[in-house]
Design an enzyme around this catalytic site. Structure first.
Site, PDB file in Angstrom:
ATOM      1  N   ASP A 177       0.800  -1.230   0.000  1.00 19.07           N
ATOM      2  CA  ASP A 177       0.000   0.000   0.000  1.00 19.07           C
ATOM      3  C   ASP A 177       0.830   1.277   0.000  1.00 19.07           C
ATOM      4  OD1 ASP A 177      -2.591  -0.906  -0.327  1.00 19.07           O
ATOM      5  OD2 ASP A 177      -2.714  -1.548   1.762  1.00 19.07           O
ATOM      6  N   ASP A 184      -7.255  -3.813  -5.028  1.00 20.32           N
ATOM      7  CA  ASP A 184      -6.938  -2.502  -4.454  1.00 20.32           C
ATOM      8  C   ASP A 184      -5.617  -1.949  -4.987  1.00 20.32           C
ATOM      9  OD1 ASP A 184      -8.278  -4.472  -2.899  1.00 20.32           O
ATOM     10  OD2 ASP A 184      -8.236  -3.201  -1.124  1.00 20.32           O
ATOM     11  N   THR A 209     -12.085 -13.918  -1.582  1.00 20.28           N
ATOM     12  CA  THR A 209     -12.296 -12.627  -0.930  1.00 20.28           C
ATOM     13  C   THR A 209     -11.554 -12.579   0.384  1.00 20.28           C
ATOM     14  OG1 THR A 209     -13.951 -10.915  -0.597  1.00 20.28           O
ATOM     15  CG2 THR A 209     -14.354 -13.033   0.520  1.00 20.28           C
ATOM     16  N   ARG A 218     -16.178  -2.070  -2.447  1.00 18.39           N
ATOM     17  CA  ARG A 218     -14.995  -1.212  -2.597  1.00 18.39           C
ATOM     18  C   ARG A 218     -13.992  -1.804  -3.581  1.00 18.39           C
ATOM     19  NH1 ARG A 218     -14.612  -0.107   2.079  1.00 18.39           N
ATOM     20  NH2 ARG A 218     -12.821  -1.289   2.798  1.00 18.39           N
ATOM     21  N   TRP A 252     -12.427   0.256  -6.505  1.00 15.47           N
ATOM     22  CA  TRP A 252     -10.991   0.352  -6.833  1.00 15.47           C
ATOM     23  C   TRP A 252     -10.774  -0.037  -8.296  1.00 15.47           C
ATOM     24  CZ3 TRP A 252      -9.696   3.374  -3.343  1.00 15.47           C
ATOM     25  CH2 TRP A 252      -9.668   3.111  -1.973  1.00 15.47           C
ATOM     26  N   SER A 312     -14.381  -3.231   7.171  1.00 10.01           N
ATOM     27  CA  SER A 312     -14.339  -4.693   7.082  1.00 10.01           C
ATOM     28  C   SER A 312     -15.480  -5.267   7.891  1.00 10.01           C
ATOM     29  CB  SER A 312     -13.022  -5.217   7.657  1.00 10.01           C
ATOM     30  OG  SER A 312     -11.939  -4.859   6.839  1.00 10.01           O
ATOM     31  N   SER A 333     -18.244 -11.849   7.619  1.00  6.97           N
ATOM     32  CA  SER A 333     -19.337 -12.694   7.137  1.00  6.97           C
ATOM     33  C   SER A 333     -18.964 -14.137   7.476  1.00  6.97           C
ATOM     34  CB  SER A 333     -19.510 -12.536   5.623  1.00  6.97           C
ATOM     35  OG  SER A 333     -18.653 -13.432   4.936  1.00  6.97           O
TER      36      SER A 333
END
Ligand code: GLY
Length: 387
Positions: free
Chosen positions: A101, A161, A220, A232, A236, A348, A351
């Site tokens: 990042d 991302d 995911t 998102r 991205w 975040s 799930s």
């Protein structure tokens, strides 16, 4: 794009007023996050301060630079420059930079400083960050590894991302004259476009490569399920593809933008702000992700520069409708120390099927706030990108 909405479009005057309000909130927050950074997301509407060690710490200085551009007030510049020194120290001491990042961190902080003020410190720090980013390139598979120890099988993957980290590499090639950065960006995006976009234009959040370099499988982390549509990630994909087009003029990237956008538009509720995963549609109790709407609005306004007049008009109108919805229904009204810009973001959400750590659900997010201000800025002037 075959999409229509009857929502009102944000006017120039309303965009300017919203940006001024946002800059006022940034000013209120300067004492809290100049010597420290802003947490990735708010907690009950207020951002904790944090050390400069998260992947998200670049967005807050980005908000400060946007406020400086809007107002010319030296107080913003002084705070942003304090943060640039912190970012220079972070890359020098390699504090939490073993991930991809670097663009999210160094474009809105240090590249912005260089572009706006000629800061050599910002320039040098951002080039070191670009070096750090390319150090994560995997020849076998031709991708920039997102997270974890290099080569570890459980982390032999990249994520959608990363498209927002590539502009740092294009920029580094431009300022250094060394093509190696852009070359790695090209190789990474080629892999990404080959694997991360499904035939319907939806996207996988993460994609594993096999140790021999052949494509593995999509999975995911922050979306609902491996085969669902994390909002998102889709955002991205929309903005990231057009940013690569900006630097390379490769028509394939503009095609990817259109395809990703078209899918995104099929899954929107009426107010144009997606649920956190677009497997959920209208009438659901699931939280939204307002940050995705802000990111996509930026992508639309950027894409409008490269297409014919009719297509550009459609993108600009849609961006104004999305932003109108954000300003009207999501912007934080009560300005106070620590508050953000737009509510109802989701960082975040856990799930039964994903692997993320739950945090920042139905809160402000630092990137949502930043891209909201970036999109509003784009409506007020011919904005020179930090990306
Ligand atoms: N890049 C991580 C996220 O969008 O939450």
């Amino acid at each position: 794009m075959k999409f229509t909405s009857s929502l009102p479009a944000l006017t120039d005057a309303a965009a300017a007023a919203a940006l001024d309000a946002a800059a006022r909130q940034v000013r209120i927050n300067l004492p809290l996050y100049t010597d420290r950074c802003q947490n990735h997301s708010s907690v009950h509407g207020i951002y904790p301060a944090c050390d400069n060690n998260q992947w998200t710490c670049g967005f807050w200085p980005g908000e400060i630079w946007l406020s400086y551009e809007r107002t010319g007030d030296e107080a913003f510049r002084a705070s942003a420059e304090t943060l640039v020194r912190s970012f220079a120290d972070r890359i020098d001491r390699k504090i939490e930079v073993d991930h991809h990042d670097m663009g999210f961190l160094y474009s809105p902080s240090c590249v912005a400083a260089y572009k706006l003020t000629g800061s050599e410190l910002g320039r040098d720090a951002a080039i070191k960050a670009a070096d750090q980013l390319i150090s994560r390139f995997q020849e076998k598979g031709q991708f920039i590894q997102a997270w974890g120890a290099m080569g570890a099988p459980e982390n032999y993957r990249y994520i959608i991302d990363c498209l927002l980290n590539l502009p740092l590499l294009y920029w580094a090639s431009e300022v250094t004259g060394d093509a190696k950065y852009a070359d790695i960006a090209h190789r990474h995006i080629t892999t990404c476009l080959a694997n991360s976009f499904r035939p319907d234009g939806s996207t996988y959040h993460t994609f594993f490569m096999n140790p021999d370099g052949t494509p593995g499988h999509g999975a995911t982390c922050q979306g609902y399920r491996d085969d669902s549509f994390w909002a998102r990630g889709q955002a991205w994909g929309v903005y990231g593809s057009v940013l690569s087009y900006r630097y390379t003029r490769n028509p394939e990237y503009l095609g990817t933008f259109r395809k990703a956008l078209d899918f995104y538009l099929t899954r929107l509720p009426e107010d144009l702000v997606p649920y956190w995963d677009m497997i959920f549609t209208s009438g659901n109790e699931e939280p939204r992700d307002s940050s995705s709407a802000a990111i996509v609005a930026c992508g639309l306004l950027e894409a409008a520069k490269y297409v014919d007049a009719a297509e550009a008009q459609g993108y600009t109108h849609l961006a104004r409708q999305m932003l109108g919805s954000l300003v009207e229904h999501y912007a934080v009204r009560e300005q106070r120390p620590g508050a953000g810009q737009i509510a109802h973001g989701t960082y975040s959400k856990k799930s039964p099927y994903n692997t993320c750590t739950p945090e920042g659900v139905d809160e402000c997010t630092s990137w949502g706030d930043y891209f909201y201000m970036e999109a509003l800025t784009r409506l007020t002037k011919d904005w020179a990108l930090y990306w």
